[in-house]
Write an enzyme that holds these catalytic residues in place. Structure first.
Site, PDB file in Angstrom:
ATOM      1  N   CYS A 144     -15.203 -17.331  18.432  1.00 53.95           N
ATOM      2  CA  CYS A 144     -14.106 -16.233  18.279  1.00 53.95           C
ATOM      3  C   CYS A 144     -14.194 -15.418  19.749  1.00 53.95           C
ATOM      4  O   CYS A 144     -15.268 -15.067  20.064  1.00 53.95           O
ATOM      5  CB  CYS A 144     -14.152 -15.411  17.271  1.00 53.95           C
ATOM      6  SG  CYS A 144     -12.755 -14.166  17.181  1.00 53.95           S
ATOM      7  N   CYS A 364      -1.282   4.818  16.657  1.00 53.65           N
ATOM      8  CA  CYS A 364      -1.288   3.402  16.428  1.00 53.65           C
ATOM      9  C   CYS A 364      -0.205   2.501  16.213  1.00 53.65           C
ATOM     10  O   CYS A 364      -0.163   1.488  15.694  1.00 53.65           O
ATOM     11  CB  CYS A 364      -2.654   2.981  15.595  1.00 53.65           C
ATOM     12  SG  CYS A 364      -2.292   3.460  13.681  1.00 53.65           S
TER      13      CYS A 364
END
Length: 411
Positions: A144, A364
């Site tokens: 990953c 966010c």
């Protein structure tokens, strides 16, 4: 085969494809590209790129075409940065706000210190990773490009955990966090705890060197999973909020510090476990307000054990229902606010009516931020600068910081 042109990217990073009057979403595409494919229920599942964009690059991850963990790895770094800045500009423009927006930080590859992985037991072992795009199928990770090396190294032990406590009929959610003492692993969806499973899990956690394993609501603590916030060390409660990367957290903190300057008294709203409170307490008295008691208890314990910090007070309070009012805010020289994705409509209204000279805003979600920013501006604040902080590299997620300075008295 229908031919489409990608007009733009939607907020989730999928291309908006146009063919005559028809529109559909197409993953892994870029603006200006021409593709072929058939749309089903408004989505082109497997678009074929006929004319690629000059901004297209080869994805570095072997799982990218299947894995839903990333959405923008096929775009150049300059394109992704420009697109995320554009997302913020568009959200502000929808509220009638024009402001300069810049890319302030992009976290490097392999820097994500916290991730929620999906695990499913199989006949031969376990699948562990992120979901396939538009599917509940788990893509089994061998590598990953976003996760920290310590999390990647733990994948074999985490698969063993899924085999021990998972079932073939249910999926496990594993929240894995890298801490100073080792990994903190919290699992939801597993088998009920019994003496046999407890013994197996404890042995695995010790062998793997994890700091803490939480199974459902049952914690198994080997070492306190501490995190560093300024001079203080804090034991994050299970499930507690943490910025995704240390580098992103540092960029947010630097922006907040620059905005509040030499303020002597600061209110930190939606303070969590002290990401901003504790570093700011090196130079100012801080009142930390948070809706949950567990993070505040962790913050308070970290403050009491840290050397040389100024006074920190805490208050458990649901700011969505009971925002700090203007008379309460009159005691502070600056405010810091880091609300959830839903924003802070009630608290923004109270701040807009307050006399607080400076407010450092962390968000966010650009859409709810823009809504709240309009209320602040209507109340007499000037906004700027706005900086984008890209902690979730290659994802459509956008975070930002903004300064608000009182220009005229509230109405």
């Amino acid at each position: 085969m229908t031919r489409w042109r990608i007009e733009r990217l939607g907020r989730r990073g999928d291309g908006v494809a146009v063919a005559g009057e028809a529109r559909a979403l197409a993953p892994l595409t870029l603006p200006g590209e021409e593709i072929e494919g058939e749309a089903e229920e408004g989505r082109i599942a497997a678009p074929r790129i006929v004319a690629p964009s000059a901004q297209r690059v080869a994805a570095a991850c072997p799982h990218y075409r299947a894995c839903g963990g990333c959405a923008l790895m096929h775009g150049s770094d300059d394109f992704v940065a420009g697109w995320k800045v554009g997302v913020v500009e568009s959200a502000l423009a929808a509220q009638g706000i024009a402001a300069p927006v810049t890319m302030a930080h992009v976290s490097p590859p392999r820097s994500r210190r916290r991730a929620v992985l999906s695990g499913r037991r199989t006949k031969k072992g376990a699948l562990l990773g992120f979901h396939r795009r538009f599917s509940d199928v788990v893509v089994d990770l061998a590598d990953c490009m976003v996760l920290r090396p310590a999390i990647l190294a733990a994948l074999p032990e985490l698969r063993r955990l899924v085999v021990m406590g998972g079932s073939r009929s249910a999926e496990l959610a594993l929240t894995v966090t890298e801490t100073l003492a080792g990994l903190d692993v919290a699992v939801q969806g597993g088998k009920p705890m019994d003496a046999g499973l407890l013994a197996q899990l404890a042995a695995l956690a010790r062998e793997a060197g994890w700091a803490r394993l939480v199974w459902g609501n049952e914690p198994l603590l080997l070492r306190p999973p501490e995190l560093q916030f300024g001079r203080a060390r804090v034991v994050l409660p299970p499930g507690g909020f943490l910025q995704a990367t240390a580098e992103g957290e540092a960029a947010l903190l630097a922006a907040v510090r620059a905005i509040v300057g030499d303020a002597a008294r600061i209110a930190d709203l939606f303070a969590g476990a002290g990401t901003f409170t504790l570093p700011l307490a090196e130079r100012a008295e801080v009142h930390a307000v948070e809706g949950l008691s567990a993070p505040l208890a962790a913050l308070d314990a970290g403050w009491r054990a840290a050397p040389g910090l100024r006074r920190v007070t805490t208050e458990t309070r649901d700011l969505a229902r009971r925002p700090l009012l203007p008379d309460e805010l009159a005691r502070v020289d600056a405010g810091v606010i880091d609300p959830p994705r839903t924003g802070a409509a009630a608290q923004a209204a109270a701040l807009a009516e307050s006399s607080v000279p400076l407010v450092a805003w962390v968000s966010c979600d650009p859409v709810t931020f823009a809504r709240d920013a309009r209320r602040m501006i209507e109340g007499g604040y000037a906004m700027g600068p706005v900086g984008v902080v890209d902690q979730f590299r290659w994802s459509p997620h956008v975070e930002l910081t903004a300064a608000f300075t009182r220009q005229r008295p509230s109405r």
